[in-house]
Design a protein around this motif. Structure first.
Motif, PDB file in Angstrom:
ATOM      1  N   VAL A 142       0.985  -1.286   0.046  1.00  0.00           N
ATOM      2  CA  VAL A 142       0.331  -0.243   0.268  1.00  0.00           C
ATOM      3  C   VAL A 142       1.261   1.493   0.054  1.00  0.00           C
ATOM      4  O   VAL A 142       1.757   1.284   0.572  1.00  0.00           O
ATOM      5  N   GLY A 143       0.807   2.029  -0.961  1.00  0.00           N
ATOM      6  CA  GLY A 143       1.826   3.558  -0.824  1.00  0.00           C
ATOM      7  C   GLY A 143       0.422   4.489  -1.251  1.00  0.00           C
ATOM      8  O   GLY A 143      -0.687   4.364  -1.862  1.00  0.00           O
ATOM      9  N   ARG A 144       1.623   5.471  -1.507  1.00  0.00           N
ATOM     10  CA  ARG A 144       1.161   6.921  -1.948  1.00  0.00           C
ATOM     11  C   ARG A 144       1.080   7.463  -3.180  1.00  0.00           C
ATOM     12  O   ARG A 144       2.802   6.844  -2.951  1.00  0.00           O
ATOM     13  N   ARG A 145       0.472   7.490  -4.290  1.00  0.00           N
ATOM     14  CA  ARG A 145       1.052   8.241  -5.107  1.00  0.00           C
ATOM     15  C   ARG A 145       2.456   9.564  -5.095  1.00  0.00           C
ATOM     16  O   ARG A 145       0.587  10.547  -3.747  1.00  0.00           O
ATOM     17  N   LEU A 146       2.744   9.294  -5.573  1.00  0.00           N
ATOM     18  CA  LEU A 146       3.518  11.081  -5.887  1.00  0.00           C
ATOM     19  C   LEU A 146       2.956  11.923  -6.443  1.00  0.00           C
ATOM     20  O   LEU A 146       1.913  12.215  -7.250  1.00  0.00           O
ATOM     21  N   ASP A 147       2.893  13.436  -6.174  1.00  0.00           N
ATOM     22  CA  ASP A 147       2.257  14.193  -6.605  1.00  0.00           C
ATOM     23  C   ASP A 147       3.324  14.549  -8.012  1.00  0.00           C
ATOM     24  O   ASP A 147       1.870  15.455  -8.827  1.00  0.00           O
TER      25      ASP A 147
END
Length: 293
Positions: A142-147
């Motif tokens: 699980v990860g957050r997308r980069l800007d």
């Protein structure tokens, strides 16, 4: 959009240097850049120093500064290793990463239970799921997308080698549960500050913090084994993965599972404090004034 192309140019330059320079030159480059950034980056030096005061009050200013420099140097080397790991072969990966308690990992995999791994921004954490998938079984992380969309594409490509699936943190609960039902392991980073509605308050290094409860909730829903696991550096070119004892979500509450995560994370940081990502304001929720200049 312009800043995306600046990031992209820097990315390609670093990748070029990693593949053309010998190891001794890369190590010297990483050390030099880290020392320069350490001197110039007052903002994050202040954040690290504040975190170290909370975690290691016995250290004086000179000792904290020495440890902070080691943190900068380590993460410069982890950055270089990120490029080295692109398209890494299974054989090379197996040589690079060993498992401290391999019998525990074999027991987890053979148990046929759902497995939720929790880890932290510790050591070369990007390498952990690749090594696990290469040696044992498929894993979803699980990860957050980069800007930056351009940079996010490269990060996703690096993270999804060797049967590693990336699940976007935002709105990803259904995919996480589906991954577990499909016999994939699930990996979640749980160590950073969180909002009140997705966390619980506990003690971390004797201080109040908010700790993410998402991994514990998912483990409860899937009746999984929750396993804290961390990767740390053995030498410049090799790493070791350590797994703590599994906690059975069928037998423990979400609160107990969450406190266990924090306990194991603290133990690893005490073991190798220079490999923890102290760049974020971990204690800001309850001690915000400590980070003020």
């Amino acid at each position: 959009m312009k800043i995306d192309y600046v990031y992209l140019a820097a990315f390609y330059l670093l990748r070029f240097l990693v593949f053309v320079l010998p190891n001794f030159a890369l190590n010297a480059l990483a050390n030099g850049v880290a020392k320069i950034v350490f001197k110039l980056n007052h903002k994050h030096r202040k954040i690290i120093d504040t975190n170290l005061k909370f975690c290691f009050p016995e250290l004086n200013q000179a000792q904290r500064a020495e440890l902070a420099l080691k943190i900068y140097i380590n993460f410069a080397h982890f950055g270089i290793d990120f490029f080295r790991n692109q398209n890494i072969s299974p054989k090379d990966l197996e040589k690079k990463v060993s498992f401290e308690n391999e019998e525990e990992f074999l027991k987890f995999v053979k148990s046929d239970r759902a497995i939720v791994f929790v880890t932290a921004h510790f050591g070369n954490w990007e390498l952990l799921p690749l090594a696990f998938a290469n040696k044992y079984k498929a894993i979803s992380i699980v990860g957050r997308r980069l800007d930056s969309e351009l940079m996010d594409k490269f990060l996703v490509k690096n993270r999804t080698q060797l049967d590693v699936e990336l699940i976007d943190k935002k709105g990803g609960l259904r995919k996480m549960l589906l991954a577990l039902r499909n016999k994939r392991a699930l990996g979640i980073l749980t160590d950073q500050d969180a909002s009140d509605n997705e966390s619980m308050v506990l003690k971390f290094f004797g201080k109040k913090v908010n700790w993410l409860v998402g991994a514990s909730v998912i483990a409860k829903k899937s009746e999984a084994l929750l396993i804290p696991a961390f990767i740390y550096k053995a030498s410049n070119d090799s790493y070791i993965i350590k797994a703590f004892k599994a906690m059975d979500a069928k037998e423990h509450s979400s609160e107990e599972l969450t406190r266990y995560q924090a306990k194991c994370c603290e133990e690893m940081i005490r073991f190798k404090p220079d490999e923890y990502f102290f760049f974020h304001k971990r204690f800001k929720r309850f001690y915000s004034t400590a980070y003020e200049s």
